[in-house]
Design a protein around this motif. Structure first.
Motif, mmCIF file in Angstrom:
data_model
loop_
_atom_site.group_PDB
_atom_site.id
_atom_site.type_symbol
_atom_site.label_atom_id
_atom_site.label_comp_id
_atom_site.label_asym_id
_atom_site.label_seq_id
_atom_site.Cartn_x
_atom_site.Cartn_y
_atom_site.Cartn_z
ATOM 1 N N TYR A 310 50.169 -15.362 -19.133
ATOM 2 C CA TYR A 310 50.416 -15.956 -20.448
ATOM 3 C C TYR A 310 51.893 -16.298 -20.602
ATOM 4 C CZ TYR A 310 50.801 -16.249 -25.552
ATOM 5 O OH TYR A 310 51.063 -16.658 -26.833
ATOM 6 N N ASP A 313 52.827 -19.336 -18.442
ATOM 7 C CA ASP A 313 52.306 -20.595 -18.977
ATOM 8 C C ASP A 313 52.885 -20.936 -20.345
ATOM 9 O OD1 ASP A 313 50.773 -20.916 -16.761
ATOM 10 O OD2 ASP A 313 48.893 -20.249 -17.669
ATOM 11 N N GLY A 317 47.895 -21.840 -21.990
ATOM 12 C CA GLY A 317 46.532 -21.593 -21.558
ATOM 13 C C GLY A 317 45.682 -20.985 -22.643
#
Length: 324
Positions: A310, A313, A317
């Motif tokens: 997480y 990204d 995502g």
């Protein structure tokens, strides 16, 4: 809880602005006070004003909230209350003073300014009576120097067992001023919860009162999300039984208190993952999730990816997944 009789910042600081016939009631509060206790005292005097309407030139009572520092003070439910500064008044300005702590707590506090204001030269005297008359040294003219002081333990309603409830003290003052018939009428207008040491069904309360208490408990959860919180703790803040609290909370927010708590925690976790470089284990401890391993398991279950993924990204995502 209707606190419409409480003086506001725009009002005059002195009783002269009120009708001469009004009895001036002071309510001395402290940081992290219980808003429910302040509210139920206010409500009792507000009802007395309504019942006495038309029998006098003005309201029977005028209520002023005061504190050591004045201005906004924080309650245990994370709701701020506006108060007058202690030294805007002397004790003799009031017909009765309600103090949100026991006398032993006030004495143990060792605040010389507070004790001098409360008791004057007699501040070191304690007779063990939780609500007693005490002489106040002040220069107020036309007012008897002895003012009744009503002490009460400022604790949640669920812990009132064995203590005299704040509303009972307010009713004692109303009865002393207007007799038992008026006091009984105030009792009949009040909801039963403040008067009984029991877990009465939440459905007996007004919607407004229940909503206020549920939102106050939600604020408390937000404030204490990093700690180990139980349903019983949150229900006590709302002064409800566990069963009724769970039912009312879900009806108000659409989730259980546990889910609400996890939502609060994960909101901060996601923000810290993106906006800081703190290790996952430290974020877990800071957000009440125990350790990084537990956080990782719950994060994957919730978002379908690890906390490190997480972070890498930038949260994209998860947002894409939630939008599907």
């Amino acid at each position: 809880m209707n606190m419409s009789t409480v003086s506001a910042p725009s009002q005059s600081k002195r009783l002269e602005s009120c009708t001469r016939a009004a009895r001036h009631i002071g309510l001395l509060l402290f940081e992290q006070c219980c808003i429910y206790n302040a509210g139920v005292i206010s409500e009792a005097f507000r009802l007395a004003n309504e019942l006495q309407a038309g029998s006098a030139a003005g309201p029977a009572y005028h209520l002023s909230l005061i504190s050591r520092s004045g201005g906004n003070i924080s309650t245990s439910s994370s709701i701020s209350i506006w108060t007058h500064h202690l030294h805007e008044y002397s004790v003799g300005d009031f017909d009765a003073l309600f103090v949100a702590c026991s006398k032993s707590e006030a004495m143990a506090d060792h605040d010389p300014h507070l004790l001098a204001w409360l008791f004057g030269s007699e501040r070191a005297i304690s007779d063990g009576n939780d609500h007693t008359h005490r002489s106040a040294s002040d220069g107020t003219k036309g007012r008897a120097p002895t003012v009744p002081i009503y002490w009460f333990k400022d604790i949640p309603m669920a812990a009132w067992s064995g203590c005299e409830a704040p509303v009972h003290l307010a009713l004692a003052k109303i009865e002393a001023d207007f007799g038992p018939n008026v006091a009984r009428r105030v009792v009949s207008e009040l909801q039963p919860q403040p008067l009984e040491h029991s877990n009465a069904p939440a459905g007996d309360m007004s919607v407004t009162t229940t909503t206020d208490k549920i939102h106050a408990s939600a604020g408390w959860i937000k404030e204490n999300f990093s700690k180990s919180i139980s349903i019983s703790d949150a229900a006590e803040v709302a002064a409800m039984s566990n069963r009724n609290y769970l039912r009312r909370f879900k009806a108000e927010f659409g989730v259980t208190p546990q889910q609400y708590l996890m939502n609060v925690r994960f909101e901060l976790i996601c923000r810290l993952l993106i906006e800081s470089d703190l290790p996952v284990d430290k974020i877990a401890r800071r957000c009440g999730m125990g350790n990084g391993d537990r956080l990782g398991r719950l994060f994957r279950r919730r978002y379908g990816m690890s906390p490190t993924a997480y972070r890498a990204d930038g949260g994209a995502g998860v947002h894409e997944q939630l939008e599907l």
